[in-house]
Design an enzyme around this catalytic site. Sequence first.
Site, PDB file in Angstrom:
ATOM      1  N   ASP A  83       0.842  -1.189   0.000  1.00 29.80           N
ATOM      2  CA  ASP A  83       0.000   0.000   0.000  1.00 29.80           C
ATOM      3  C   ASP A  83       0.885   1.251   0.000  1.00 29.80           C
ATOM      4  O   ASP A  83       1.505   1.583   0.991  1.00 29.80           O
ATOM      5  CB  ASP A  83      -0.889  -0.037   1.249  1.00 29.80           C
ATOM      6  CG  ASP A  83      -1.753   1.207   1.364  1.00 29.80           C
ATOM      7  OD1 ASP A  83      -1.729   2.034   0.422  1.00 29.80           O
ATOM      8  OD2 ASP A  83      -2.446   1.336   2.378  1.00 29.80           O
ATOM      9  N   GLU A 139      31.927  10.707  -1.064  1.00 26.21           N
ATOM     10  CA  GLU A 139      32.739  10.695   0.167  1.00 26.21           C
ATOM     11  C   GLU A 139      31.847  11.041   1.351  1.00 26.21           C
ATOM     12  O   GLU A 139      31.896  12.158   1.862  1.00 26.21           O
ATOM     13  CB  GLU A 139      33.840  11.746   0.081  1.00 26.21           C
ATOM     14  CG  GLU A 139      34.788  11.616  -1.078  1.00 26.21           C
ATOM     15  CD  GLU A 139      35.831  12.729  -0.987  1.00 26.21           C
ATOM     16  OE1 GLU A 139      36.677  12.663  -0.090  1.00 26.21           O
ATOM     17  OE2 GLU A 139      35.752  13.662  -1.790  1.00 26.21           O
ATOM     18  N   GLU A 176      30.421  11.534   4.993  1.00 21.62           N
ATOM     19  CA  GLU A 176      30.935  11.741   6.354  1.00 21.62           C
ATOM     20  C   GLU A 176      29.793  11.551   7.347  1.00 21.62           C
ATOM     21  O   GLU A 176      28.640  11.755   7.011  1.00 21.62           O
ATOM     22  CB  GLU A 176      31.495  13.159   6.487  1.00 21.62           C
ATOM     23  CG  GLU A 176      32.718  13.383   5.617  1.00 21.62           C
ATOM     24  CD  GLU A 176      33.183  14.830   5.562  1.00 21.62           C
ATOM     25  OE1 GLU A 176      34.377  15.046   5.335  1.00 21.62           O
ATOM     26  OE2 GLU A 176      32.353  15.739   5.717  1.00 21.62           O
ATOM     27  N   GLU A 224      37.780  12.215  10.670  1.00 22.21           N
ATOM     28  CA  GLU A 224      37.667  13.556  10.099  1.00 22.21           C
ATOM     29  C   GLU A 224      38.190  14.618  11.055  1.00 22.21           C
ATOM     30  O   GLU A 224      38.692  14.310  12.131  1.00 22.21           O
ATOM     31  CB  GLU A 224      36.213  13.822   9.697  1.00 22.21           C
ATOM     32  CG  GLU A 224      35.945  13.551   8.228  1.00 22.21           C
ATOM     33  CD  GLU A 224      36.816  14.401   7.305  1.00 22.21           C
ATOM     34  OE1 GLU A 224      37.334  15.444   7.753  1.00 22.21           O
ATOM     35  OE2 GLU A 224      36.992  14.007   6.134  1.00 22.21           O
ATOM     36  N   GLU A 246      34.997   9.542   7.771  1.00 19.12           N
ATOM     37  CA  GLU A 246      34.682   9.495   6.345  1.00 19.12           C
ATOM     38  C   GLU A 246      35.117   8.132   5.829  1.00 19.12           C
ATOM     39  O   GLU A 246      36.187   7.640   6.165  1.00 19.12           O
ATOM     40  CB  GLU A 246      35.456  10.595   5.596  1.00 19.12           C
ATOM     41  CG  GLU A 246      35.350  10.482   4.079  1.00 19.12           C
ATOM     42  CD  GLU A 246      36.105  11.595   3.350  1.00 19.12           C
ATOM     43  OE1 GLU A 246      35.963  12.766   3.747  1.00 19.12           O
ATOM     44  OE2 GLU A 246      36.848  11.274   2.408  1.00 19.12           O
ATOM     45  N   HIS A 253      30.932  14.957  -0.475  1.00 21.93           N
ATOM     46  CA  HIS A 253      31.526  15.386  -1.745  1.00 21.93           C
ATOM     47  C   HIS A 253      31.215  14.325  -2.788  1.00 21.93           C
ATOM     48  O   HIS A 253      31.280  13.128  -2.493  1.00 21.93           O
ATOM     49  CB  HIS A 253      33.050  15.513  -1.628  1.00 21.93           C
ATOM     50  CG  HIS A 253      33.496  16.526  -0.630  1.00 21.93           C
ATOM     51  ND1 HIS A 253      34.794  16.620  -0.195  1.00 21.93           N
ATOM     52  CD2 HIS A 253      32.812  17.505   0.010  1.00 21.93           C
ATOM     53  CE1 HIS A 253      34.895  17.599   0.667  1.00 21.93           C
ATOM     54  NE2 HIS A 253      33.704  18.157   0.818  1.00 21.93           N
ATOM     55  N   ARG A 269      39.983  24.309  -1.928  1.00 19.22           N
ATOM     56  CA  ARG A 269      38.894  23.563  -1.304  1.00 19.22           C
ATOM     57  C   ARG A 269      37.785  24.465  -0.766  1.00 19.22           C
ATOM     58  O   ARG A 269      36.904  24.006  -0.048  1.00 19.22           O
ATOM     59  CB  ARG A 269      39.442  22.662  -0.205  1.00 19.22           C
ATOM     60  CG  ARG A 269      40.200  21.471  -0.771  1.00 19.22           C
ATOM     61  CD  ARG A 269      40.900  20.663   0.300  1.00 19.22           C
ATOM     62  NE  ARG A 269      41.737  19.641  -0.318  1.00 19.22           N
ATOM     63  CZ  ARG A 269      41.355  18.379  -0.508  1.00 19.22           C
ATOM     64  NH1 ARG A 269      40.170  17.979  -0.133  1.00 19.22           N
ATOM     65  NH2 ARG A 269      42.181  17.508  -1.078  1.00 19.22           N
ATOM     66  N   GLU A 310      34.598  17.435  -8.785  1.00 17.73           N
ATOM     67  CA  GLU A 310      34.115  17.126  -7.435  1.00 17.73           C
ATOM     68  C   GLU A 310      33.162  18.224  -6.985  1.00 17.73           C
ATOM     69  O   GLU A 310      33.577  19.370  -6.794  1.00 17.73           O
ATOM     70  CB  GLU A 310      35.299  17.040  -6.457  1.00 17.73           C
ATOM     71  CG  GLU A 310      34.862  16.783  -5.022  1.00 17.73           C
ATOM     72  CD  GLU A 310      35.987  16.930  -3.994  1.00 17.73           C
ATOM     73  OE1 GLU A 310      36.870  17.772  -4.189  1.00 17.73           O
ATOM     74  OE2 GLU A 310      35.963  16.183  -2.998  1.00 17.73           O
ATOM     75  N   ARG A 369      31.173  19.777  -4.070  1.00 23.16           N
ATOM     76  CA  ARG A 369      31.449  19.703  -2.634  1.00 23.16           C
ATOM     77  C   ARG A 369      30.271  20.099  -1.755  1.00 23.16           C
ATOM     78  O   ARG A 369      30.359  20.066  -0.533  1.00 23.16           O
ATOM     79  CB  ARG A 369      32.664  20.572  -2.313  1.00 23.16           C
ATOM     80  CG  ARG A 369      33.902  20.100  -3.074  1.00 23.16           C
ATOM     81  CD  ARG A 369      35.071  21.062  -2.946  1.00 23.16           C
ATOM     82  NE  ARG A 369      35.451  21.302  -1.568  1.00 23.16           N
ATOM     83  CZ  ARG A 369      36.204  20.486  -0.845  1.00 23.16           C
ATOM     84  NH1 ARG A 369      36.677  19.373  -1.372  1.00 23.16           N
ATOM     85  NH2 ARG A 369      36.504  20.782   0.401  1.00 23.16           N
TER      86      ARG A 369
HETATM   87  P1  ADP Z   1      39.379  13.925  -1.844  1.00 23.74           P
HETATM   88  O1  ADP Z   1      40.747  14.293  -2.274  1.00 23.74           O
HETATM   89  O2  ADP Z   1      38.369  14.974  -2.138  1.00 23.74           O
HETATM   90  O3  ADP Z   1      39.306  13.391  -0.447  1.00 23.74           O
HETATM   91  P2  ADP Z   1      39.135  11.225  -2.606  1.00 23.74           P
HETATM   92  O4  ADP Z   1      40.388  10.839  -3.266  1.00 23.74           O
HETATM   93  O5  ADP Z   1      38.933  10.830  -1.185  1.00 23.74           O
HETATM   94  O6  ADP Z   1      38.952  12.760  -2.812  1.00 23.74           O
HETATM   95  O7  ADP Z   1      37.835  10.715  -3.393  1.00 23.74           O
HETATM   96  C1  ADP Z   1      37.955  10.075  -4.505  1.00 23.74           C
HETATM   97  C2  ADP Z   1      36.586   9.634  -4.936  1.00 23.74           C
HETATM   98  O8  ADP Z   1      36.531   9.885  -6.329  1.00 23.74           O
HETATM   99  C3  ADP Z   1      36.432   8.131  -4.749  1.00 23.74           C
HETATM  100  O9  ADP Z   1      35.099   7.797  -4.438  1.00 23.74           O
HETATM  101  C4  ADP Z   1      36.835   7.624  -6.140  1.00 23.74           C
HETATM  102  O10 ADP Z   1      36.364   6.332  -6.448  1.00 23.74           O
HETATM  103  C5  ADP Z   1      36.199   8.681  -6.993  1.00 23.74           C
HETATM  104  N1  ADP Z   1      36.682   8.690  -8.395  1.00 23.74           N
HETATM  105  C6  ADP Z   1      37.898   8.395  -8.896  1.00 23.74           C
HETATM  106  N2  ADP Z   1      37.899   8.465 -10.236  1.00 23.74           N
HETATM  107  C7  ADP Z   1      36.634   8.823 -10.599  1.00 23.74           C
HETATM  108  C8  ADP Z   1      35.985   9.046 -11.852  1.00 23.74           C
HETATM  109  N3  ADP Z   1      36.612   8.952 -13.023  1.00 23.74           N
HETATM  110  N4  ADP Z   1      34.667   9.386 -11.815  1.00 23.74           N
HETATM  111  C9  ADP Z   1      34.003   9.511 -10.670  1.00 23.74           C
HETATM  112  N5  ADP Z   1      34.559   9.310  -9.469  1.00 23.74           N
HETATM  113  C10 ADP Z   1      35.859   8.967  -9.435  1.00 23.74           C
HETATM  114 MG    MG Z   2      36.613  15.515  -1.261  1.00 20.84          MG
HETATM  115 MG    MG Z   3      36.152  14.696   4.195  1.00 18.94          MG
HETATM  116 MG    MG Z   4      38.331  11.722   0.715  1.00 23.92          MG
END
Ligand code: ADP
Ligand code: MG
Ligand code: MG
Ligand code: MG
Length: 446
Positions: free
Chosen positions: A52, A132, A134, A189, A196, A245, A317, A335, A337
Amino acid sequence: LTEAEQAVLDRIEQENIQFLRLQFTDILGTVKHVSIPASQAEKALTEGIYFDGSSIEGFVRIQESDMRLEPDPDTFAVIPWRDEKSGEAARLICDVIDATTGEPFVGDPRTVLKRAIARAEDMGYTLNVGPEPEFFVFEKDENGRATTTTHDAGGYFDLGPKDLASDLRREIIFNLEEMGFETEASHHEVAAGQHEIDFKYDDALTTADNIATFRSVVRATAELHDYHATFMPKPIAKVNGSGMHTHLSLFTEDGENIFHDGDDEFGLSERAKHFLGGILEHAPAITAIANPTVNSYKRLVPGYEAPVYIAWSGVNRTALVRIPAARHPAASRIELRSPDPAANPYLAIAVMLHAGLDGMEKEIEAPDPVRENIYKFDEEKREEYGIETLPENLGQAVDALEEDEVVQEALGEHVTEKFIEAKRQEFQEYNLAVSEWELDRYLEKF
Ligand code: ADP
Ligand code: MG
Ligand code: MG
Ligand code: MG
Ligand code: MG
């Protein structure tokens, strides 16, 4: 039975599964379950399970409430923690079907995301998403209620004896891996009690499913140790909030990353910059979905590593979009954020994808990247750079959503209407509440 469906039945047998949890998500992002005995698995896979829909937030009115859950056999996973009494359990993530028409239900967030994915596929692309998330882990009081007392006093990357949480985090990761996750990194974190865990990017649907699963795993594992894990965006004032992120890239069917261009300063192709242009253009409306609570806006303030200004940057950042340094072509990505882990992952990814594709279709130019710390810009300088701010509260974010046809189209009429209605009401209730802060400030003063 398809091969995938037969594989599910085989695993139920092999692993002696007694219960199946059929999982789906409502518009507000709450994960719902219907439990069925394993003996019903074949019926569930072939005919679906009726329920439902009127009892689910934002789904339907009473008179049109017949819904059917259709399990996606690719999402079968054994639940690694178990309560001894109920025996072994597994879960399947479901699509919601409108039983009257037999069509995917327009109010099902997974259906909304599938529509966005189909649009990208028509253009020849697959979206990859890496989140990512948290979260905080808190102690409970003697009545079993969550407190905001953190369970440790650790700091960023602190792995010493102070990090009492590392055992819990290890156990969470172990459970995630049992359920098929590939975790890439995990750390304590900035804030005490905050963690995270990053898991490997995957296609958009798999990642949205993963985020929903991730939240259940984290909360259930903490619960087993009598802690409360929360994805509330800003549980403690003046301390970094919890974000999620979100890394995005588009691959072709052959697995080529179209965001990559080795000759560009940021390693980004023209198409990636148009995608980025679309994300920035639609950022205010995306915020309503990616930051869907009153509390989300207490995270999006200057000074705590959360974005406030609509801008992009290579390393900085403080910008809304960062371009991470990519060591190889497959890793070129952008990315975003702003999202926080209270967002409905299906809807959030759907609106990001539509916004980016809109940018590619209209060839929306991204503005120049910002190379300085935007938190330090004054208003004049922001004006000179043409930098706008994100919505400051849930009310403003909903206003932005009401003005953005592309994002509304991403959600579809039903979800747009239900979401706006629910969020307007939430914001109004908040405005009517009298907070501790107000009492502290005014009660004795006036
Ligand atoms: P930060 O430096 O912001 O902490 P991270 O290295 O922790 O970033 O996060 C990396 C994230 O990006 C991971 O989830 C990773 O799998 C993802 N990632 C890596 N390559 C790609 C891609 N080509 N497309 C989408 N996400 C990706
Ligand atoms: Mg990040
Ligand atoms: Mg973080
Ligand atoms: Mg990270
Ligand atoms: Mg898959």
